[in-house]
Design a protein around this motif. Structure first.
Motif, PDB file in Angstrom:
ATOM      1  N   CYS A  61      26.570 -56.523  60.887  1.00  0.00           N
ATOM      2  CA  CYS A  61      27.354 -57.185  59.815  1.00  0.00           C
ATOM      3  C   CYS A  61      26.694 -58.600  59.460  1.00  0.00           C
ATOM      4  O   CYS A  61      26.724 -58.960  58.554  1.00  0.00           O
ATOM      5  N   THR A 111      31.016 -63.310  62.555  1.00  0.00           N
ATOM      6  CA  THR A 111      31.509 -61.881  62.073  1.00  0.00           C
ATOM      7  C   THR A 111      32.936 -61.864  62.739  1.00  0.00           C
ATOM      8  O   THR A 111      33.055 -62.433  63.983  1.00  0.00           O
ATOM      9  N   ILE A 157      30.987 -54.368  57.141  1.00  0.00           N
ATOM     10  CA  ILE A 157      30.550 -52.723  57.615  1.00  0.00           C
ATOM     11  C   ILE A 157      31.979 -52.147  57.809  1.00  0.00           C
ATOM     12  O   ILE A 157      33.072 -52.493  58.596  1.00  0.00           O
TER      13      ILE A 157
END
Length: 250
Positions: free
Chosen positions: A85, A133, A92
């Protein structure tokens, strides 16, 4: 949306916004973010990875020890949806981890062992700069609803703005300096957790609760208290005694 959940969402944003009014503590704020995601969304746990100036990801916050270890596993093995990601700068969605064994064989097995069957990863970014992330881990297979993902992304946006303010968003050197400060603060928190866990025979999650409660009750930053404990400037006995006085520990 039920009235109760609507109130919980409002409270989550109020909590995060209150953190930003004064001289906020980024470690505390990101810890709150993962906790809010775990309670508001149809998931079991959440973890947040933050990149340093070289683009290397580090664990910054997690809502459970299972996620803590799984996020570290991704980093150590250089494999997993959260890393992809960050690299691809795109969300994702993995509704069923068993179906992705060929893509992330080591991660999928590690996730299975700790009871996770699905994962959704969202990029943390601001004005083209990818900061890290957010991983959302579920114990059941299935995709999160678009509304849940949008809510999670909104919470991530708040955190992104908190780490990198508007004026610094286009200044890479300033961004790197602020990210490094956040990562250094997290290291101090992990060290302090280790000191408390060893001294009071606690698991790491309980040690973090003791650390956070002491900081809150004394009006101090979590990272400041952690650095003092790690540097032996604040006796760990004081935190343990305080935890017992408020019935956190027997």
């Amino acid at each position: 949306m039920t009235e109760t959940r609507e109130h919980e969402i409002i409270r989550s944003f109020v909590d995060l916004s209150n953190e930003l009014v004064d001289d906020y503590d980024v470690v505390e704020m990101l810890s709150q973010l993962t906790s809010h995601c775990a309670s508001l969304l149809d998931i079991s746990s959440a973890g947040l990875l933050l990149a340093d100036g070289r683009g290397v990801l580090h664990l910054m916050a997690s809502s459970s020890e299972r996620t803590h270890h799984l996020e570290l596993f991704q980093i150590q093995r250089d494999e997993g949806p959260c890393l992809d990601c960050y690299r691809e700068q795109q969300p994702i969605r993995v509704a069923d981890l068993e179906a992705e064994q060929a893509r992330w064989p080591q991660f999928c097995e590690a996730a299975r062992v700790v009871g996770f069957k699905s994962v959704h990863a969202l990029p943390m970014r601001l004005k083209g700069n990818v900061l890290g992330t957010l991983g959302l881990f579920g114990e059941q297979t299935g995709s999160l609803e678009d509304g849940d993902l949008a809510l999670a992304q909104a919470l991530v946006h708040v955190a992104s703005v908190a780490i990198v303010n508007e004026r610094a968003a286009n200044d890479r050197e300033t961004i790197n300096a602020q990210l490094q400060h956040a990562l250094t603060s997290r290291i101090a928190v992990e060290q302090a957790k280790g000191v408390l866990a060893h001294a009071a025979d606690l698991d790491m999650s309980s040690a973090f609760t003791v650390l956070r409660r002491y900081a809150r009750d004394h009006g101090r930053k979590l990272s400041e208290v952690a650095a003092a404990v790690a540097g032996r400037e604040l006796a760990h006995e004081a935190l343990i005694q305080h935890a017992r006085s408020v019935a956190l520990l027997p």
